[in-house]
Write an enzyme that holds these catalytic residues in place. Structure first.
Site: not given
Ligand SMILES: Cc1ncc(C[n+]2csc(CCOP(=O)(O)OP(=O)(O)O)c2C)c(N)n1
Ligand SMILES: Cc1ncc(C[n+]2csc(CCOP(=O)(O)OP(=O)(O)O)c2C)c(N)n1
Ligand SMILES: [Mg+2]
Ligand SMILES: [Mg+2]
Lengths: 326, 330, 326, 330
Positions: A60, A129
């Site tokens: 990321e 998540h």
């Protein structure tokens, strides 16, 4: 007008943006061949090619970091972070680089970039998540934070974000991806970032919310009418940064009784900013303390107890009761 | 390197050194902020930057690469302004291809990859060189950037200046690897090690990397072995951690002395020209510092360029500042 | 009682903690041989050895990440992040790992760890060294955030943080390191995390602040007395998480006129949480809208304009004037 | 591996496979959440875990290493509870040396380093094995952890399962390096590559790494080349990105089939024992799932263990939840 869900609206906006400007490109984990784990980018690689829709290695920090370079080099990157929780791996690039590059270079290197990420709970995901982390990013000066609640806004605000010359973190409510459907007009129109919208008019209580909490607010509003005879107005912030201070003040002043709903843990969440803003802008119009509804000050738990963790319609109703009690 | 290039290199290297010294003095007088001198690394910085095409290729600095920025056209007064704390010093002219000073270690490495990628997507054959240190190489950003560079096959030169230290941390405590350059194969990019105090060697190895990059053969990781001849920055006291005598020993490998000796021995240089050159540098540095100091920072630097257009709240904050500070002399 | 500055108090607390419990160890960039770039860890390596005071490679993610493993393996790590801005490189480890490990493992792996970091401005640093980022960390459930303003508290709260069985982010005001001096008692006593303290009593206005802003508040309080004849109380939060809700409510209710001072940019800063808490806990005692003083919504600039960016005594005074105007 | 160990390995591998299948069914029935099967990687997971000493050494999992956890004593019902979304499933018994499932890719790698470091500081000779995938190896945490491991010379085995995929991203798009194991030298640690579908080879190579680690000779990066025989997880449709026929071809290298064939050919195994074993596994899996399902999650899991003692506000929030949910049957 076509009826579509959030994912379809987002996919449409990406397609329109890429069609309109060939500097726009999409990059991220699994966005190409697969079309995204939620299929937000489905079909884009087939339409625009492997150079403009890129499956990157799994990192990321570098997804955002290379997007900085892409923007400096003349492209308009739209990186996807697969789940907002993993934007933490890129926090140094987002807060320290993306948000500051224009300022650091005093305008030489603007950062036209839209970082897309799903977030929020209610769909029984594995750990990490589902956390609603928007407040952490709303305190990164130089970064805009947009959080639509419905397909029409998702489409028009995503297009506006990509056109915007500044970096935007575009937050997509995971729960709404397929669940929230709505009419989307033929043309995207010229939506602007930074304007809230009244999604329901009412006279007695004002609920202020954003993203998935708007649906919660609307459900509570209906029940408040039916069960308590209370008329509830709902203001959808749509964008946290820029914050539509004027609309917040007007909506708060209108009823004098305000409930702010956020999905994230209470302490330090963005609702506190909304409350502070109301105190600054509409204090003398308040009839009762502003009520805050949110999750407890705990990490997002495993699915078995997520319904206990998440703010519920009942909790919003209780706040409405409380704010109208005096 | 041609004879002319050798003299050019010497010119840039000495200018860098003279500016360092001037800046150090200004810092001690409270007229310039904390900064990190290039001293000892001039061959590494200048030799590498000269291997790229000025005006076409891109410099992605960390914070210790004054010479590379000068070679590629950064006006010296901007450099002084930046380190004097004037944000306008960060506004690199449109025709100068340099990214801003990067304080966050290794954060610029993925930027370099993205920049090179963008240019390639536009069918341009610009090459990008990114500078960083032995310390920065331990950051996750290093790894992620090099891996992306390998996969994307972008024209980037990752120029690692192994100067022996990361503030007080010696190279030996930074990694157990026998070299930094050997990491290249773990990313499928080319790797090279070079004596960073030999300006010709640095130039040559970088030139090869540039040729590969330009020919679309991908990135190179160059480890330039050099030495930081002094404190980490103006706030550092290196005597707390550098063994006694080590700096003095290493000063014998000062790249400027080495190049001067070479030039003189080749009959390309003499004492007289040297004195003149240094005097010119001193004037130039002095002039740039004066110009920089004269441009007082304006209060609006806090607000300008945060966004293309300020948010309503920022505009209000700016108006409030204008009310308070707008009348102050600037 | 001895007079010392913040750095000396912190160094003392580290020494005392390491002496008291040999599981306590210090790790970070330049903390050993050099004794830290601000000399907070000076002399510790000489006293406790290279195994307990460790110069690590340069990687904040791994400094915090290995500390997680050290804690799981039976040690009490006290990692230092050289400047809080670089904790962004470890944000995923702090928010996603350190803060959640106890919860994730339902108690099997507690995280006794104290992350120390200097922060805040006013000392003419290079970019990214001065931002007041506490709000980003105060919204990481599972993490405590402690922010002392003076040497005595720095010493007693650092000891308390290290003893605390949960992870603490211990924020040290860079500006106060040498500037702020004060009496430090012989014994550290049993200070507790989560209690605010009234550092100045007053009747007309309450200022709530933490860390370096406490000095600002105190200076403004003196001037308010002299120039405006207003008597000002100052509450030093000392800890953001846990938040001392009771003391905030009491202090707000006492005067009904509150000013919250933070060093960070206004929007989304921790002052908004304090204001939201006041609205929830003391709304009916308020005589005027709570005032908020902070930096503009911009990244921390270069030193040339930092005095314009930072909240000033004048700005706090203006807020006092405002809150007493009606 | 001894004959007995071979049969043990087969037992664990098949148990893992049976549990996968059971869990998949439960997921489809809405009784279990999203999870990632081990299918195809059982030799890699079980062979490596068997090389460590159960009860002394430590397992640091990612999320796809059921077999390793079983070998080291994780009660199967806890595994089901965890993936059914019951937080109590994360409470590993005190005498079982396993860290929690790690959802954040590669975040566990520095934990493994710290854990090994802690044990060494306490003069214990425990060894730590950390599992992760080819995708996770691209994260900065991988780099930082391996570099720390090299410098600290800690007893960690970095066990990289290269299963060909990171969700839809093929290994070829993950890195341009010719191998992952070659990165070891960039950190001064040992490196090795192994056929991850050969349980004996995996066991042997891991055993050597354990011996080195135990002897204080530092860490090893093992690349175990295997293949994910199915979708990434229960939410994934791999037919969107895996070339037609590829899974079928790779199924020929199924490590369970391979080991069974070997055992039978050596006369160590037969159809009858196999049927019995599998039936026993099925009963065991069924039993564990039932036990797990019966333990309904309690609302207090939201609040318990956030801190040793809740903050005042969290305590208030817990009291409020108690008022709302305390009476619900659990
Ligand atoms: C991400 C990050 N962490 C820490 C620092 C603080 N810091 C500034 S310079 C430095 C040492 C850098 O060493 P190296 O990369 O070798 O570069 P050199 O200074 O030797 O040129 C440190 C730790 C920083 N600027 N950025
Ligand atoms: C930091 C982080 N980024 C993204 C994800 C989402 N994600 C979950 S699994 C996965 C692929 C992992 O691939 P690999 O490391 O090869 O492991 P495998 O699943 O093949 O075992 C991704 C992208 C995540 N869990 N963590
Ligand atoms: Mg260095
Ligand atoms: Mg994989």
């Amino acid at each position: 007008m076509t009826t579509m869900n959030m994912i379809e609206a987002i996919n449409l906006a990406l397609r329109e943006s890429m069609y309109a400007d060939d500097r726009v490109m999409v990059l991220g984990e699994d966005v190409g061949q697969l079309g995204g784990v939620f299929r937000a980018t489905a079909g884009l690689q087939a339409q625009f090619g492997r150079h403009r829709v890129v499956d990157t290695p799994l990192a990321e920090g570098a997804i955002i970091g290379t997007a900085v370079g892409l923007a400096a080099g003349g492209m308009i990157p739209v990186p996807e972070i697969q789940f907002l929780g993993f934007a933490h791996q890129a926090f140094h690039q987002i807060a320290g680089q993306v948000a500051r590059f224009r300022h650091r270079s005093q305008g030489r290197y603007p950062m036209p970039m839209t970082i897309r990420a799903p977030f929020g709970g209610g769909v029984r995901t594995p750990e990490l998540h589902s956390d609603a982390l928007e407040a952490q990013f709303a305190h990164c000066p130089g970064l805009k934070v947009v959080a639509p609640s419905n397909p029409a806004d998702a489409r028009s605000l995503l297009i506006a974000s990509i056109i915007d010359p500044d970096p935007v973190l575009f937050l997509e409510p995971l729960k709404g991806y397929r669940l929230v459907k709505g009419e989307v007009p033929e043309s995207a129109g010229g939506d602007t970032i930074g304007s809230a919208r009244t999604v329901r008019a009412g006279d007695d209580v004002t609920i202020i919310a954003w993203s998935a909490s708007v649906q919660l607010a609307e459900q509570a509003a209906v029940r408040a009418g039916e069960e308590l005879g209370v008329s509830v107005e709902v203001l959808d912030l749509r964008s946290l940064i820029p914050l539509d201070v004027t609309s917040i003040a007007t909506a708060a002043a209108k009823t004098g009784r305000v409930v702010v709903v956020q999905e994230s843990p209470v302490t330090g969440g963005f609702a506190s900013e909304v409350m502070a803003t109301i105190v600054e802008e509409a204090f003398y119009d308040l009839e009762a303390p502003v009520q805050r509804v949110g999750a407890p000050d705990a990490p997002y738990p495993l699915p078995g107890v997520e319904e206990i963790y998440l703010p519920s319609v009942d909790a919003v109703l209780a706040a409405i009761r409380e704010v109208t009690s005096e | 390197m041609t004879t002319e290039q050798l003299v050019d290199a010497y010119t840039w290297m000495t200018l860098s050194r003279v500016v360092d010294e001037r800046a150090f003095t200004l810092q001690r007088q409270g007229r310039l902020g904390t900064f990190s001198p290039t001293k000892g690394q001039e061959a590494s910085v200048v030799g590498s930057a000269m291997a790229l095409t000025v005006g076409q290729d891109w410099i992605v600095p960390q914070y210790r690469e004054l010479g590379a920025c000068l070679v590629h056209g950064l006006p010296l007064d901007l450099w002084f302004m930046y380190w004097m704390g004037n944000m306008s010093g960060g506004r690199i002219p449109d025709d100068v291809r340099i990214l801003p000073v990067q304080i966050s270690l290794a954060a610029q490495l993925p930027h370099a990859v993205g920049l090179a990628w963008a240019r390639r997507l536009q069918n341009l054959d610009d090459v990008v060189i990114a500078y960083f240190g032995d310390g920065a190489s331990s950051e996750g950003d290093f790894h992620e950037a090099l891996n992306f560079a390998g996969v994307l096959r972008v024209p980037v030169i990752f120029f690692l200046q192994n100067n022996g230290w990361a503030i007080s941390t010696p190279r030996s405590a930074q990694t157990a690897a026998t070299s930094f350059a050997c990491r290249a194969q773990g990313y499928g990019v080319a790797g090279a090690t070079v004596d960073g105090n030999d300006v010709v060697a640095v130039y040559e190895v970088t030139k090869e990397a540039v040729a590969r990059a330009r020919a679309d053969e991908g990135s190179t990781l160059i480890e330039s072995i050099t030495y930081r001849l002094g404190p980490h920055n103006t706030a550092d006291d290196h005597t707390r951690y550098v063994a006694e005598g080590e700096m003095e020993t290493m000063a014998e490998f000062d790249p400027i002395v080495r190049l001067r000796t070479h030039l003189i021995s080749q009959g390309l240089w003499d004492e007289h020209r040297d004195t003149e050159l240094l005097a010119g540098h001193a004037r130039r540095a002095q002039q740039a510092a004066v110009t920089a100091e004269a441009r007082r920072p304006h209060y609006s630097q806090v607000f300008d360029h945060v966004f293309a257009r300020p948010t309503p709240r920022l505009a209000r904050q700016a108006a409030e500042a204008e009310r308070r500070h707008g009348q102050e002399p600037s």
